[in-house]
Design a protein around this motif. Structure first.
Motif, PDB file in Angstrom:
ATOM      1  N   LEU A 147       1.529 -13.144  25.078  1.00 44.84           N
ATOM      2  CA  LEU A 147       0.922 -13.204  23.842  1.00 44.84           C
ATOM      3  C   LEU A 147       1.131 -12.233  22.806  1.00 44.84           C
ATOM      4  CD1 LEU A 147      -2.869 -14.092  25.517  1.00 44.84           C
ATOM      5  CD2 LEU A 147      -1.104 -15.605  24.464  1.00 44.84           C
ATOM      6  N   LEU A 148       0.618 -12.577  21.478  1.00 43.17           N
ATOM      7  CA  LEU A 148       0.818 -11.526  20.560  1.00 43.17           C
ATOM      8  C   LEU A 148      -0.472 -11.065  20.070  1.00 43.17           C
ATOM      9  CD1 LEU A 148       3.743 -13.423  18.434  1.00 43.17           C
ATOM     10  CD2 LEU A 148       4.054 -11.588  20.129  1.00 43.17           C
ATOM     11  N   THR A 149      -0.906  -9.895  19.730  1.00 49.37           N
ATOM     12  CA  THR A 149      -2.143  -9.492  19.099  1.00 49.37           C
ATOM     13  C   THR A 149      -2.113  -8.796  17.911  1.00 49.37           C
ATOM     14  OG1 THR A 149      -2.557  -7.725  20.444  1.00 49.37           O
ATOM     15  CG2 THR A 149      -3.341  -9.486  21.505  1.00 49.37           C
ATOM     16  N   THR A 150      -3.168  -8.802  17.034  1.00 42.98           N
ATOM     17  CA  THR A 150      -3.432  -7.903  16.037  1.00 42.98           C
ATOM     18  C   THR A 150      -3.628  -6.514  16.540  1.00 42.98           C
ATOM     19  OG1 THR A 150      -5.513  -8.471  15.702  1.00 42.98           O
ATOM     20  CG2 THR A 150      -4.049  -9.901  14.613  1.00 42.98           C
ATOM     21  N   ASP A 151      -3.900  -5.439  15.746  1.00 42.31           N
ATOM     22  CA  ASP A 151      -4.073  -4.237  16.218  1.00 42.31           C
ATOM     23  C   ASP A 151      -5.723  -4.037  16.644  1.00 42.31           C
ATOM     24  OD1 ASP A 151      -1.621  -3.088  15.653  1.00 42.31           O
ATOM     25  OD2 ASP A 151      -2.000  -2.379  13.598  1.00 42.31           O
ATOM     26  N   ALA A 156      -2.733 -13.676  18.184  1.00 45.43           N
ATOM     27  CA  ALA A 156      -2.325 -14.231  17.202  1.00 45.43           C
ATOM     28  C   ALA A 156      -1.215 -14.753  17.016  1.00 45.43           C
ATOM     29  CB  ALA A 156      -2.108 -12.935  16.069  1.00 45.43           C
ATOM     30  N   GLY A 157      -0.825 -15.477  18.318  1.00 44.10           N
ATOM     31  CA  GLY A 157       0.649 -16.057  18.555  1.00 44.10           C
ATOM     32  C   GLY A 157       1.008 -15.774  20.045  1.00 44.10           C
ATOM     33  N   ALA A 158       2.033 -16.197  20.235  1.00 44.06           N
ATOM     34  CA  ALA A 158       2.797 -16.030  21.783  1.00 44.06           C
ATOM     35  C   ALA A 158       4.321 -15.924  21.558  1.00 44.06           C
ATOM     36  CB  ALA A 158       2.478 -17.118  22.697  1.00 44.06           C
ATOM     37  N   ALA A 159       5.031 -15.272  22.437  1.00 43.80           N
ATOM     38  CA  ALA A 159       6.543 -15.249  22.305  1.00 43.80           C
ATOM     39  C   ALA A 159       6.956 -16.018  23.762  1.00 43.80           C
ATOM     40  CB  ALA A 159       6.952 -13.849  22.293  1.00 43.80           C
ATOM     41  N   GLY A 160       8.218 -16.425  23.616  1.00 41.37           N
ATOM     42  CA  GLY A 160       8.710 -17.073  24.997  1.00 41.37           C
ATOM     43  C   GLY A 160      10.248 -17.292  25.035  1.00 41.37           C
ATOM     44  N   TYR A 161      10.646 -17.990  25.625  1.00 42.34           N
ATOM     45  CA  TYR A 161      12.119 -18.287  25.774  1.00 42.34           C
ATOM     46  C   TYR A 161      12.411 -19.601  25.960  1.00 42.34           C
ATOM     47  CZ  TYR A 161      16.955 -16.913  26.272  1.00 42.34           C
ATOM     48  OH  TYR A 161      18.244 -16.666  25.859  1.00 42.34           O
ATOM     49  N   ARG A 163      14.689 -22.220  27.405  1.00 40.82           N
ATOM     50  CA  ARG A 163      15.708 -22.324  28.388  1.00 40.82           C
ATOM     51  C   ARG A 163      16.726 -23.012  28.085  1.00 40.82           C
ATOM     52  NH1 ARG A 163      12.094 -23.575  33.871  1.00 40.82           N
ATOM     53  NH2 ARG A 163      11.900 -25.450  32.544  1.00 40.82           N
ATOM     54  N   GLN A 164      16.595 -24.285  27.419  1.00 40.94           N
ATOM     55  CA  GLN A 164      17.821 -25.159  27.295  1.00 40.94           C
ATOM     56  C   GLN A 164      18.625 -24.622  25.949  1.00 40.94           C
ATOM     57  OE1 GLN A 164      16.706 -29.167  27.700  1.00 40.94           O
ATOM     58  NE2 GLN A 164      16.779 -28.906  30.315  1.00 40.94           N
ATOM     59  N   ALA A 165      17.732 -24.277  24.943  1.00 39.14           N
ATOM     60  CA  ALA A 165      18.443 -24.077  23.655  1.00 39.14           C
ATOM     61  C   ALA A 165      19.044 -22.303  23.911  1.00 39.14           C
ATOM     62  CB  ALA A 165      17.442 -23.789  22.471  1.00 39.14           C
ATOM     63  N   ASP A 166      18.455 -21.623  25.052  1.00 39.45           N
ATOM     64  CA  ASP A 166      18.921 -20.322  25.082  1.00 39.45           C
ATOM     65  C   ASP A 166      18.563 -19.420  24.139  1.00 39.45           C
ATOM     66  OD1 ASP A 166      20.075 -18.400  26.787  1.00 39.45           O
ATOM     67  OD2 ASP A 166      22.113 -18.775  26.466  1.00 39.45           O
ATOM     68  N   ARG A 167      17.461 -19.376  23.700  1.00 46.04           N
ATOM     69  CA  ARG A 167      17.157 -18.449  22.723  1.00 46.04           C
ATOM     70  C   ARG A 167      15.570 -17.969  22.516  1.00 46.04           C
ATOM     71  NH1 ARG A 167      16.815 -22.460  17.508  1.00 46.04           N
ATOM     72  NH2 ARG A 167      15.553 -24.035  18.395  1.00 46.04           N
ATOM     73  N   ALA A 168      15.323 -16.834  22.279  1.00 47.82           N
ATOM     74  CA  ALA A 168      13.874 -16.384  22.428  1.00 47.82           C
ATOM     75  C   ALA A 168      13.086 -17.218  21.392  1.00 47.82           C
ATOM     76  CB  ALA A 168      13.873 -14.872  22.114  1.00 47.82           C
ATOM     77  N   PHE A 169      11.639 -17.366  21.308  1.00 45.16           N
ATOM     78  CA  PHE A 169      11.130 -17.826  20.346  1.00 45.16           C
ATOM     79  C   PHE A 169       9.593 -17.183  20.035  1.00 45.16           C
ATOM     80  CE2 PHE A 169       7.662 -20.573  22.052  1.00 45.16           C
ATOM     81  CZ  PHE A 169       7.896 -20.230  23.475  1.00 45.16           C
ATOM     82  N   THR A 170       9.076 -17.093  19.019  1.00 50.09           N
ATOM     83  CA  THR A 170       7.889 -16.839  18.797  1.00 50.09           C
ATOM     84  C   THR A 170       7.065 -17.764  17.907  1.00 50.09           C
ATOM     85  OG1 THR A 170       8.586 -15.278  16.570  1.00 50.09           O
ATOM     86  CG2 THR A 170       8.475 -14.299  18.739  1.00 50.09           C
ATOM     87  N   VAL A 171       5.638 -17.831  18.208  1.00 50.53           N
ATOM     88  CA  VAL A 171       4.979 -18.881  17.360  1.00 50.53           C
ATOM     89  C   VAL A 171       3.647 -17.945  16.728  1.00 50.53           C
ATOM     90  CG1 VAL A 171       3.423 -20.557  16.889  1.00 50.53           C
ATOM     91  CG2 VAL A 171       5.650 -20.650  18.620  1.00 50.53           C
ATOM     92  N   ARG A 172       3.648 -17.674  15.416  1.00 49.43           N
ATOM     93  CA  ARG A 172       2.464 -16.967  14.998  1.00 49.43           C
ATOM     94  C   ARG A 172       1.414 -18.001  14.734  1.00 49.43           C
ATOM     95  NH1 ARG A 172       4.078 -11.937  12.013  1.00 49.43           N
ATOM     96  NH2 ARG A 172       1.732 -12.292  11.390  1.00 49.43           N
ATOM     97  N   ALA A 173       0.046 -17.678  15.259  1.00 48.62           N
ATOM     98  CA  ALA A 173      -0.731 -18.747  15.190  1.00 48.62           C
ATOM     99  C   ALA A 173      -2.190 -18.144  14.898  1.00 48.62           C
ATOM    100  CB  ALA A 173      -0.871 -19.552  16.595  1.00 48.62           C
ATOM    101  N   GLY A 174      -3.197 -18.818  14.140  1.00 44.72           N
ATOM    102  CA  GLY A 174      -4.442 -18.425  14.044  1.00 44.72           C
ATOM    103  C   GLY A 174      -5.320 -18.366  15.271  1.00 44.72           C
ATOM    104  N   ALA A 175      -4.962 -19.013  16.139  1.00 44.00           N
ATOM    105  CA  ALA A 175      -5.734 -19.164  17.578  1.00 44.00           C
ATOM    106  C   ALA A 175      -4.570 -19.686  18.615  1.00 44.00           C
ATOM    107  CB  ALA A 175      -6.986 -20.001  17.486  1.00 44.00           C
TER     108      ALA A 175
END
Ligand SMILES: Cc1cc2nc3c(=O)[nH]c(=O)nc-3n(C[C@H](O)[C@H](O)[C@H](O)COP(=O)(O)OP(=O)(O)OC[C@H]3O[C@@H](n4cnc5c(N)ncnc54)[C@H](O)[C@@H]3O)c2cc1C
Ligand code: SF4
Ligand code: SF4
Lengths: 523, 117
Positions: A147-151, A156-161, A163-175
């Motif tokens: 997960l991603l959090t504010t201070d 405030a979102g999450a990060a992941g990987y 697998r098939q596109a072989d790249r990292a990803f992040t999603v910034r979100a309100g909830a």
């Protein structure tokens, strides 16, 4: 190259809870991203298993009976208000499936539609279509890893990987809604190997609490060396020893522990569905084609030929423990974070036992719908400034080890956890002495993970799964030890009776230091 | 576990690669999927259910089967009707009735409703 997305609501998971959450958030006007470890539509316990559903028409007598029927089994830890809410919501949502999604419910002999169950592949392929039509951005093969959090600790979102596109990803979100399912410890129970308890780990890392983790020792019956843990039809079974004599006391509903004890004594247990008459045999094939896949392919007639059976761990998939929720929208104790389905505790509607199901499916539908709506509201209240918030990554074990050397592999960690949670004489037939020893081992494994499990790129996914399984197991045994009695599925050989003085839930949490404490059941 | 990809039947649609929840397949050089990570297969039968040409066979065993196993004998699987049987049973594929519409099982108790899943 990292994929970077913004959303009002991020839904993590792709099963029933996740798809209902995504649908309801989108209907509420939110921009929604859904990220699934596998493929939304085939992934998770429901897609492969199919489920009976707690669908009860709103007639006072029928509802009362439905609520009363499971209270004792669940150890009196369920909450009537929540049961009533889930019955209402599930009734509406199943009717929505029939009327809006045109799910082809069958018609009974009396000409009335039957709506108390869902075929997994059919249900979930329709949910996928609906989610996409609602404008949800679906990321398949995109396991979230943290997960991603504010201070100030707001999620405030999450990060992941991917697998098939072989790249990292992040999603910034309100909830964020965690709908990652339960944890079956890679036991190969039907459809459950994607369910490694990831959501609970992510939640605990941002300070969320769990509840009911002692109710985590479900075991499903399957023919030996196979995966299909569909158990309803074992109601027609007689269980036998190798010499052909009947195994006394063995049964699907009440006598599963007899099967476990016999298997532990290194004896095989055989089964024949010899109590089904001709009409039942025909009908069974129509209701559960997946149940018969195994037999047809093994060349066994389960009605007349004995076959060996085993018990596969289903942990919190058919247990009831999970992330603790604190309001009607399925918020957790951490702002911006919601939980639904098996990832959340199901004690509110079934206490300490789910057994023959239906409640789980109803909970996934209801908690999914509520969390989606509540997350959309939370995001809307933040306003447009939400996207400009500073965020940091919250993941620890398996991602950011405290030590400098890589000293353990994800596969080794998985093996170590499985050795403590799969055996029937540790997790199923629980005894305090054994639990304490197992917990000691698991604490050691956690320390090794925390300091020396290191992974990069796609390998991060396996490392995080392994870490999540260790964390899950420690909350399970710490909670089981906090209950010196037998209640629901949390039975103890050293405390075989229910103790009225322990009529409480058990909240747990923590990672390096795991804790568990009693929590009053709301009146 | 997944044991067979029939190169003869496969139309290289990539569907199985997409739907496998545990990411077992990779696309081969000729477009036919390759079973790259069989040890990750969870024996869920989803790839079979979604293959439009019945080109896949998932054995019920949760461990890999030897080369001489029935699960690799395409002719045998076709003759016995096992190839594509899950798709047939759940009523997926052109011109079929969804199995869900016919899923009226027995009632487990005398007063209970028929089981439909
Ligand atoms: C064989 C079997 C039969 C069952 N029968 C019944 C029944 O008759 N009645 C009943 O009520 N219940 C039944 N259950 C339980 C029921 O299937 C579950 O309660 C239900 O599937 C829960 O839905 P869910 O959406 O929470 O989880 P799942 O359906 O398990 O979905 C979890 C999803 O989360 C995804 N995921 C996991 N980790 C991550 C991550 N890190 N990032 C992104 N995505 C992730 C997975 O890929 C998956 O898509 C049964 C279970 C089994 C195994
Ligand atoms: S059976 Fe399931 S896990 Fe195995 S290859 Fe097919 S879809 Fe993937
Ligand atoms: S789904 Fe079937 S036809 Fe399509 S690529 Fe896979 S094996 Fe080939």
């Amino acid at each position: 190259m990292t994929l970077e997305l913004d959303a009002d609501v991020l839904v993590v998971g792709g099963g029933p809870a996740a798809t209902w959450a995504a649908l309801k958030a989108a209907e509420d006007g939110a921009a929604v991203v859904l990220a699934d470890k596998g493929y939304c539509g085939t992934s998770g316990a429901t897609a492969s298993g199919g489920t009976g559903v707690w669908y009860v028409p709103p007639e006072p007598e029928a509802r009362e009976k439905a609520m009363a029927s499971r209270e004792a089994l669940g150890g009196y830890l369920a909450d009537r208000r929540w049961m009533a809410r889930v019955l209402d919501e599930t009734y509406d949502r199943i009717n929505e499936l029939a009327d809006v999604a045109r799910y082809p419910f069958p018609v009974g002999p009396d000409g009335k539609p039957l709506r108390t169950g869902l075929q997994g592949p059919e249900y979930m392929r329709r949910q996928r279509v609906r989610v996409r039509r609602a404008g949800v951005r679906v990321l398949d093969h995109s396991p979230v890893t943290e997960l991603l959090t504010t201070d100030d600790g707001v999620v405030a979102g999450a990060a992941g990987y991917q697998r098939q596109a072989d790249r990292a990803f992040t999603v910034r979100a309100g909830a964020v809604v965690l709908a990652t399912g339960g944890c079956a410890f890679l036991s190969k129970a039907l459809g459950c190997n994607v369910n490694t308890g990831d959501g609970a780990l992510f939640a605990a890392e941002v300070g969320a609490e769990l509840s009911g983790m002692e109710f985590s020792n479900a075991y499903g019956i399957a023919p030996e060396h196979t995966s299909v843990t569909k158990t309803a039809f074992y109601n027609y079974a007689t269980f036998y020893r190798a010499d052909g004599s009947v195994l006394d006391g063995a049964g699907s509903q009440r006598g599963r522990s007899v099967i476990a004890r016999t298997l532990l004594a290194s004896e095989k247990v055989f089964c024949k569905l010899d109590r089904a008459d001709e009409a039942a045999r025909k009908a069974m094939r129509l209701a559960q084609p997946n149940f018969f896949l195994t037999f047809d392919r093994l060349g066994i007639d389960p009605f007349t030929q004995p076959f060996a059976v085993t018990l596969l761990a289903e942990g919190t998939v058919r247990g009831t423990g999970g992330i603790r929720i604190v309001d009607d929208g399925c918020a957790t104790t951490v702002p911006g974070l919601y939980a639904a389905g098996d990832a959340a505790t199901r004690e509110l509607i079934c206490g300490g036992f789910t057994g023959g199901g239906s409640h789980n499916a109803a909970w996934a539908i209801s908690s999914g719908s509520w969390s989606g709506r509540a997350a959309a509201r939370f995001a809307r209240a933040l306003g447009p400034s939400a996207a400009r918030r500073q965020v940091r990554a919250a993941g620890g074990a398996g991602l950011r080890p405290t030590g400098t050397t890589s000293s353990v592999s994800a596969a080794e960690v998985v093996g170590a956890v499985q050795a403590e949670v799969l055996p029937y004489d540790k997790n199923y037939l629980r005894h305090g002495d054994v639990l304490r020893a197992a917990l000691g081992q698991l604490d050691g494994t956690w320390a090794a993970v925390r300091s020396g499990l290191r992974a990069d790129g796609p390998d991060v996914v396996r490392a995080r799964q392994a870490a999540a399984m260790v964390a899950h197991a420690r909350w399970m045994y710490t909670s089981a030890l906090a209950r010196s009695e037998s209640r629901g599925m949390a039975k103890r050989l050293d405390f075989p009776e229910l103790d009225p003085a322990q009529h409480f839930r058990i909240t747990s949490g923590g990672l390096d230091e795991v804790w568990a404490r009693p929590q009053e059941v709301a009146a | 576990m997944i044991e067979l990809v029939s190169a003869a039947q496969c139309v290289t649609c990539d569907k199985c690669i997409a739907v496998c929840p545990t990411n077992v397949f990779d696309r081969g050089a000729d477009g036919v999927p390759v079973i790259s990570r069989q040890q990750d297969c969870q024996t869920c039968f989803q790839c079979e259910a979604n293959c439009p040409t019945d080109a896949l066979f998932v054995a019920p065993h949760t461990h890999p089967l030897p080369a001489e196993s029935f699960a690799h004998d395409e002719e045998h699987l076709r003759r016995t009707g096992l190839l594509g049987s899950y798709r047939r049973d759940i009523g997926w594929g052109h011109g079929r009735t969804p199995g869900a519409a016919r899923a009226v099982g027995p009632a487990l108790s005398p007063s209970g409703p028929p089981l439909i899943s």
